[in-house]
Write an enzyme that holds these catalytic residues in place. Structure first.
Site, short mmCIF file in Angstrom:
data_model
loop_
_atom_site.label_atom_id
_atom_site.label_comp_id
_atom_site.label_asym_id
_atom_site.label_seq_id
_atom_site.Cartn_x
_atom_site.Cartn_y
_atom_site.Cartn_z
CD GLN A 1 -5.18 0.34 -1.13
OE1 GLN A 1 -4.74 -0.16 -2.16
NE2 GLN A 1 -6.46 0.47 -0.90
CG ASP B 1 -4.62 -3.90 -5.61
OD1 ASP B 1 -5.00 -4.82 -4.86
OD2 ASP B 1 -5.07 -2.75 -5.55
N1 SPD Z 1 -9.22 -11.17 0.30
C1 SPD Z 1 -9.25 -9.87 -0.30
C2 SPD Z 1 -7.99 -9.52 -1.04
C3 SPD Z 1 -8.20 -8.22 -1.73
C4 SPD Z 1 -7.04 -7.73 -2.46
N2 SPD Z 1 -7.30 -6.54 -3.24
C5 SPD Z 1 -7.70 -5.39 -2.52
C6 SPD Z 1 -7.83 -4.19 -3.37
C7 SPD Z 1 -7.36 -2.96 -2.67
N3 SPD Z 1 -6.76 -2.04 -3.56
#
Ligand code: SPD
Length: 348
Positions: A121, A215
């Protein structure tokens, strides 16, 4: 295997009597399928939890090899399953792990753990926001857990944080089980839109945002669209000249082709700079996650140098909670790429 054992394991036979998976599953996995499971541990377990261990998209019978990381599994010991339900879009699982705190899993794929979510994050938010002066309008695509919002809100220059998340249940689950992430929703600058991101961006006025952060979950199923040209074109349109986007871009160890495709599409579409950065995150497949950062035509952006350093932003290091992973040194280091990535991805 006898007939009963096969039925227990859910083996399907084709019309010629051959088990569906015998042709495709390596013998070691067939052997694992055949070993007896502890009925007590299996009771009330989720399909991805086998004998008290969660593995990314690996079912009890090891059938569900994830196409994103075939031939490997990543496991965490499960102490307690806290939540499992199917939303309109996906299956949501939350469990308490033995060593990484609570864990959020969507459609069998680990999204975050309390212990290492900071790496993802903080990097996906601050790499773009620290690369431009005084970002004001920011859009988050996905990110329903709220962790990216928490990070954006460290930037006092930001006036507006739009977030478009398709699955309301992810937001509700995060508010219940991950308050340290969902705290991001409490910032008054945050405007939540529950719906389809592509439609949201299509209806966004041209040039509205200084920064967009994508994201997303992995590009299997609905998120597939988020790594394709039409989506990038819409993002580019929604950014001001010299605006920036940061896309989750998988693992350099596992997905060089996907990264290569994304990078070449982005080069054509964004027309500013395009760079690949990465961070270590132990619970994602192969232990790393990557980001593609692009700027649109306009004032030049040199992503490798944080011109808006977090250390100089008033209160940013402590806002809500102390920064754990990101700093200006990590920012610069994230763009150092191994030789095989430079060669194969053609970076950057
Ligand atoms: N392989 C998993 C990738 C996940 C990406 N998103 C995660 C969300 C966190 N906010």
């Amino acid at each position: 295997m006898d007939g009963d054992a096969e039925r227990d394991l859910g083996v399907q036979r084709t019309t010629d009597g051959k088990a569906d998976d015998e042709a495709t599953i390596p013998s070691c996995c067939l052997k694992a399928q055949a070993s007896p499971l502890d009925p007590e541990l299996e009771a009330n377990c989720h399909a991805t939890v086998v004998s008290g261990w969660f593995s990314d998209k690996v079912g009890k019978h090891m059938y569900f090899n994830n196409p994103m990381w075939p031939g490997e599994a990543h496991s965490l010991e499960v102490e307690q399953i806290l939540f499992q339900e199917k939303s309109e879009y996906q299956e949501i699982l939350v469990f308490e792990s033995a060593t990484y705190g609570k864990v959020l899993v969507l459609d069998g794929i680990l999204q975050l753990t309390e212990k290492d979510e900071c790496a993802y994050q903080e990097m996906i938010a601050h790499l773009p926001l620290c690369s431009i002066e005084s970002p004001k309008n920011v859009l988050v695509v996905g990110g329903g857990d709220g962790g990216v919002l928490r990070e954006i809100s460290r930037h006092s220059s930001v006036d507006l944080i739009d977030i478009c998340e398709i699955d309301k249940m992810v937001i509700d689950v995060s508010k219940k089980f991950f308050p340290e992430l969902a705290v991001g929703f409490e910032d008054p600058r945050v405007h939540l839109h529950v719906g389809d991101a592509a439609e949201f961006i299509r209806n966004t006025p041209e040039g509205k945002y200084d920064a967009i952060i994508v994201d997303s979950s992995d590009p299997v199923g609905p998120a597939q669209e988020l790594v394709k040209r039409p989506f990038f074109e819409m993002i580019a349109r929604a950014l001001r000249p010299g605006g920036v986007v940061c896309n989750m871009a998988e693992s350099m160890w596992l997905h060089t082709h996907l990264i290569q495709d994304m990078v070449s599409a982005c080069r054509e579409i964004f027309k500013g700079s395009v760079h690949y950065a990465w961070a270590s995150i132990p619970t994602y497949p192969s232990g790393v996650i990557g980001f593609i950062l692009c700027s649109t035509e306009g004032p030049a952006v040199d992503f490798k140098v944080p011109i808006n350093p977090i250390e100089k932003l008033e209160g940013a290091l402590e806002h809500r909670r102390k920064l754990r992973f990101y700093n200006s040194e990590m920012h610069r280091a994230a763009f150092a790429l191994p030789s095989f990535v430079k060669r194969e991805v053609g970076c950057l």
